[in-house]
Motif scaffolding. Structure first.
Motif: not given
Length: 262
Positions: A104-105, A109-113, A123-127
């Motif tokens: 995102c921008r 911001d995300g990882m799908i395994i 489904y994971f959000t990343l920060a």
């Protein structure tokens, strides 16, 4: 093989129908016929890593670093491939997992395994992603198989997350303990801190050096199929943040569990 006697056949059918649900097996071990990871460790995983479409240079760099981190992984350009095309191509190439990184921008911001060929998909959000080239004096990354460690992930959902994440790394071979360590740590029961370190003994003390990348993960959904069938798959877990008590909920484990494991 001798047939079942007639006077036992009716009872045998009833027992067969309830065995997998009621019998815990020897030493409390449940039957694993439906366990997608029952063959994990028999062969080294083969992972395909890609990104969302029109990826930024930073997401592309992040994907390259993730490819270096996971042994036996390859990175492919997304191009115009549809999700189902990616899944079918990965299955035909005998891949064990498909990882899709999103942004995102310009920030990951995300990882799908997606475990292949039958799921599950997490489904994971990343920060707070920090890439290797953002870390001063990071040095080179070792290619030895890492030691995977998980702390604070003690609930049933936490153990499921560990199962999904640890299956991305090959089992260790016999020999000395590796210096490369992958850590998944949950201190608040809601998020997972990912760390990648090298351990080295200096003057009789263990010193750690960050290898990178590092980021915070939050599991928000698990489906019982590949991402190619996400529209029709059964949902195993879905975070519900709109519930009033959500901020007090610790689905991955309790903080005191981390203290007990320390």
């Amino acid at each position: 093989m001798k047939p079942i006697p007639k006077y036992l056949r009716a009872e045998a059918i009833d027992i067969h129908g309830t065995l997998d649900w009621e019998d815990k097996g020897g030493e409390g071990i449940s039957p694993d016929l439906d366990n997608e990871y029952r063959w994990a460790g028999v062969e080294d995983p083969k992972i395909i890593i890609t990104t969302s479409r029109d990826e930024s240079s930073r997401l592309k760099q992040f994907a390259k670093e993730m490819k270096l981190m996971f042994p036996n992984s390859i990175r492919i350009n997304r191009g115009n491939f549809e999700i189902k095309q990616l899944v079918n191509s990965a299955i035909s190439n005998k891949a064990s997992d498909l990882i899709i990184l999103t942004e995102c921008r310009g920030k990951p911001d995300g990882m799908i395994i997606s475990h292949l060929p039958h799921g599950p998909t997490a489904y994971f959000t990343l920060a707070d992603a920090v890439l290797r080239h953002d870390i001063p004096n990071v040095g080179t990354m070792s290619e030895e198989y890492p030691l995977v460690m998980a702390y604070g992930l003690t609930s049933e959902l936490g153990k499921r997350a560990v199962q999904i994440l640890s299956a991305l790394f090959p089992p260790l071979k016999e020999g000395p303990r590796p210096k490369r360590v992958i850590g998944f740590v949950s201190r608040n029961g809601r998020t997972i801190s990912f760390r990648h370190l090298n351990m080295k003994k200096v003057d009789g003390k263990i010193r750690e050096k960050e290898v990178g990348p590092r980021f915070e993960m939050k599991l928000y959904k698990i489906i019982r199929d590949t991402i190619g069938n996400a529209a029709t798959a059964d949902v195993e877990y879905h975070q519900r943040s709109f519930v009033r008590s959500a901020k007090f909920h610790r689905p991955l484990g309790k903080p005191e569990d981390l203290e007990n494991n320390a």
